[in-house]
Scaffold this motif. Structure first.
Motif, PDB file in Angstrom:
ATOM      1  N   LEU A  16       0.819  -1.211   0.000  1.00 10.31           N
ATOM      2  CA  LEU A  16       0.000   0.000   0.000  1.00 10.31           C
ATOM      3  C   LEU A  16       0.856   1.266   0.000  1.00 10.31           C
ATOM      4  CD1 LEU A  16      -2.735  -0.969   2.632  1.00 10.31           C
ATOM      5  CD2 LEU A  16      -3.011  -0.836   0.154  1.00 10.31           C
ATOM      6  N   PRO A  17       0.439   2.304  -0.705  1.00  6.35           N
ATOM      7  CA  PRO A  17       1.133   3.588  -0.649  1.00  6.35           C
ATOM      8  C   PRO A  17       1.032   4.176   0.764  1.00  6.35           C
ATOM      9  CG  PRO A  17      -0.381   3.490  -2.516  1.00  6.35           C
ATOM     10  CD  PRO A  17      -0.699   2.321  -1.646  1.00  6.35           C
ATOM     11  N   PRO A  18       1.985   5.039   1.154  1.00  5.81           N
ATOM     12  CA  PRO A  18       1.972   5.621   2.496  1.00  5.81           C
ATOM     13  C   PRO A  18       0.655   6.309   2.850  1.00  5.81           C
ATOM     14  CG  PRO A  18       4.050   6.081   1.413  1.00  5.81           C
ATOM     15  CD  PRO A  18       3.169   5.444   0.380  1.00  5.81           C
ATOM     16  N   ALA A  23      -4.415   6.521   6.110  1.00  3.95           N
ATOM     17  CA  ALA A  23      -5.877   6.584   6.088  1.00  3.95           C
ATOM     18  C   ALA A  23      -6.498   5.348   6.725  1.00  3.95           C
ATOM     19  CB  ALA A  23      -6.363   6.748   4.650  1.00  3.95           C
ATOM     20  N   TRP A  24      -5.928   4.171   6.440  1.00  5.07           N
ATOM     21  CA  TRP A  24      -6.474   2.939   7.005  1.00  5.07           C
ATOM     22  C   TRP A  24      -6.234   2.869   8.514  1.00  5.07           C
ATOM     23  CZ3 TRP A  24      -6.251  -2.031   3.584  1.00  5.07           C
ATOM     24  CH2 TRP A  24      -6.934  -1.777   2.379  1.00  5.07           C
ATOM     25  N   ALA A  45     -11.746   5.172   2.450  1.00  4.25           N
ATOM     26  CA  ALA A  45     -10.622   5.961   2.958  1.00  4.25           C
ATOM     27  C   ALA A  45      -9.433   5.946   2.014  1.00  4.25           C
ATOM     28  CB  ALA A  45     -10.196   5.436   4.333  1.00  4.25           C
ATOM     29  N   GLY A  46      -9.248   4.818   1.296  1.00  6.30           N
ATOM     30  CA  GLY A  46      -8.105   4.704   0.386  1.00  6.30           C
ATOM     31  C   GLY A  46      -8.515   4.060  -0.910  1.00  6.30           C
ATOM     32  N   PRO A  47      -9.182   4.769  -1.777  1.00  6.30           N
ATOM     33  CA  PRO A  47      -9.690   4.167  -3.018  1.00  6.30           C
ATOM     34  C   PRO A  47      -8.565   3.843  -3.989  1.00  6.30           C
ATOM     35  CG  PRO A  47     -10.016   6.541  -3.046  1.00  6.30           C
ATOM     36  CD  PRO A  47      -9.489   6.207  -1.686  1.00  6.30           C
ATOM     37  N   GLY A  48      -8.903   3.043  -4.995  1.00  2.00           N
ATOM     38  CA  GLY A  48      -7.936   2.681  -6.012  1.00  2.00           C
ATOM     39  C   GLY A  48      -6.920   1.686  -5.492  1.00  2.00           C
ATOM     40  N   PHE A  49      -5.846   1.466  -6.301  1.00  2.00           N
ATOM     41  CA  PHE A  49      -4.738   0.599  -5.912  1.00  2.00           C
ATOM     42  C   PHE A  49      -5.241  -0.752  -5.421  1.00  2.00           C
ATOM     43  CE2 PHE A  49      -0.931  -0.774  -3.598  1.00  2.00           C
ATOM     44  CZ  PHE A  49       0.038  -0.430  -4.516  1.00  2.00           C
ATOM     45  N   LEU A  76      -1.418  -0.100  14.565  1.00  2.00           N
ATOM     46  CA  LEU A  76      -0.006   0.053  14.930  1.00  2.00           C
ATOM     47  C   LEU A  76       0.867  -0.938  14.162  1.00  2.00           C
ATOM     48  CD1 LEU A  76       2.189   1.315  16.671  1.00  2.00           C
ATOM     49  CD2 LEU A  76       1.642  -0.360  18.467  1.00  2.00           C
ATOM     50  N   ALA A  77       0.393  -2.168  14.027  1.00  2.00           N
ATOM     51  CA  ALA A  77       1.157  -3.175  13.280  1.00  2.00           C
ATOM     52  C   ALA A  77       1.300  -2.770  11.820  1.00  2.00           C
ATOM     53  CB  ALA A  77       0.469  -4.534  13.395  1.00  2.00           C
ATOM     54  N   LEU A  78       0.240  -2.230  11.233  1.00  2.00           N
ATOM     55  CA  LEU A  78       0.276  -1.803   9.837  1.00  2.00           C
ATOM     56  C   LEU A  78       1.249  -0.636   9.645  1.00  2.00           C
ATOM     57  CD1 LEU A  78      -1.083  -2.418   7.098  1.00  2.00           C
ATOM     58  CD2 LEU A  78      -2.824  -0.720   7.670  1.00  2.00           C
ATOM     59  N   GLU A  79       1.206   0.324  10.556  1.00  2.00           N
ATOM     60  CA  GLU A  79       2.105   1.482  10.467  1.00  2.00           C
ATOM     61  C   GLU A  79       3.555   1.071  10.707  1.00  2.00           C
ATOM     62  OE1 GLU A  79      -0.585   5.212  11.968  1.00  2.00           O
ATOM     63  OE2 GLU A  79      -0.099   3.672  13.438  1.00  2.00           O
ATOM     64  N   THR A  80       3.772   0.188  11.667  1.00  2.00           N
ATOM     65  CA  THR A  80       5.131  -0.280  11.937  1.00  2.00           C
ATOM     66  C   THR A  80       5.683  -1.048  10.751  1.00  2.00           C
ATOM     67  OG1 THR A  80       4.644  -0.449  14.307  1.00  2.00           O
ATOM     68  CG2 THR A  80       6.566  -1.661  13.495  1.00  2.00           C
ATOM     69  N   GLY A  81       4.852  -1.902  10.152  1.00  2.00           N
ATOM     70  CA  GLY A  81       5.285  -2.648   8.978  1.00  2.00           C
ATOM     71  C   GLY A  81       5.660  -1.729   7.835  1.00  2.00           C
ATOM     72  N   ALA A  82       4.913  -0.642   7.653  1.00  2.00           N
ATOM     73  CA  ALA A  82       5.205   0.298   6.570  1.00  2.00           C
ATOM     74  C   ALA A  82       6.535   1.008   6.800  1.00  2.00           C
ATOM     75  CB  ALA A  82       4.074   1.316   6.449  1.00  2.00           C
ATOM     76  N   VAL A  83       6.799   1.379   8.062  1.00  2.00           N
ATOM     77  CA  VAL A  83       8.071   2.045   8.382  1.00  2.00           C
ATOM     78  C   VAL A  83       9.245   1.109   8.118  1.00  2.00           C
ATOM     79  CG1 VAL A  83       9.476   2.966  10.264  1.00  2.00           C
ATOM     80  CG2 VAL A  83       7.085   3.643  10.049  1.00  2.00           C
TER      81      VAL A  83
END
Length: 265
Positions: A16-18, A23-24, A45-49, A76-83
């Motif tokens: 997913l894009p940042p 948004a999620w 909240a996050g259309p497309g993609f 928190l897990a999703l944000e940490t994974g993205a970082v």
């Protein structure tokens, strides 16, 4: 958190894009469980993609998790994974090629990579090549870098008449326009080991910027090598690895100790 939910979150954090992650996470905060409207809220909240497929995967994995974590924990897990993914991606290598492309063109082109590294440099550039010819765009980018105050070191092979391994003119000839703005380095014949009547060659090919990013590969700095030849290399974004590459040459340049010597201006 169950292994399946963890796998789904890790994959989404990479895909997913940042903006979607942020948004999620906002949607997930404050939810104790995945309600019937969660999937629709995520898509909104996050259309497309491919948001529908991704939202369905996350909703299903969260709903089936035992024990089921809170929305704050999933966010928190999703944000940490993205970082972590962004940090890892910043250190990844990319494949770089010249010449014809095969059926898997997920690669970078040598000419674009070399000029891009030079263009993005801010403090120091190390350029090493066996042969050099033409490459007017590279020379132009190097001149612009020098104008910005970037220190440029050119480590280039010499012609045979000067103890090098190149026939005809040496690689430095291609960079005559930089004579007053870069430091040229040579490997004198007296420092080169010889065997069977042939001296060792300065054969490395490297473009490194700011101890941050480097291109390492088979391509010389010639128009043919950057565009037409079948060449292969990598772009390295691991600062620790780039520092070791550049540090190796700095050791070879050490006055009175290293075998490389600066060419008088």
């Amino acid at each position: 958190m169950t292994p399946e939910l963890a796998r789904v979150i890790a994959r989404l954090a990479a895909e997913l894009p940042p903006g979607h992650i942020e948004a999620w996470a906002h949607v997930l905060h404050g939810r104790r469980a995945p309600g019937a409207d969660l999937e629709a809220r995520l898509i909104e909240a996050g259309p497309g993609f491919a948001a529908g497929v991704a939202a369905a995967r996350l909703t299903k994995a969260w709903r089936e998790a035992v024990p089921r974590p809170s929305g704050e924990a999933v966010a928190l897990a999703l944000e940490t994974g993205a970082v972590l993914h962004a940090r890892h991606a910043g250190h990844q290598t990319d494949v770089v090629v010249s010449g014809p492309l095969g059926d898997r063109p997920a690669v970078r082109l040598t000419a674009a990579v070399v000029t891009g590294i030079v263009r993005d440099s801010r403090s120091a550039l190390l350029v090493v090549s066996f042969a050099a010819f033409g490459v007017s765009e590279v020379v132009r980018e190097l001149k612009d870098a020098a104008t910005r105050g970037v220190r440029i070191d050119l480590v280039l092979e010499s012609p045979r008449r000067e103890g090098g391994a190149l026939r005809g003119t040496g690689a430095a000839t291609a960079f005559t326009a930089l004579r007053d703005s870069a430091t040229f380095w040579t490997w004198p014949a007296r420092h080169r080991p010889a065997a069977d009547g042939s001296a060792a060659a300065l054969h490395a090919k490297l473009v490194a910027a700011d101890d941050r990013v480097a291109f390492l590969g088979s391509a010389n700095l010639t128009d043919r090598a950057l565009g037409d030849n079948i060449e292969l290399g990598v772009i390295v974004r691991d600062p620790a690895a780039v520092r070791r590459m550049a540090g190796h040459f700095r050791g070879l340049m050490r006055p009175g100790q290293g075998p490389l010597e600066p060419v008088p201006r």
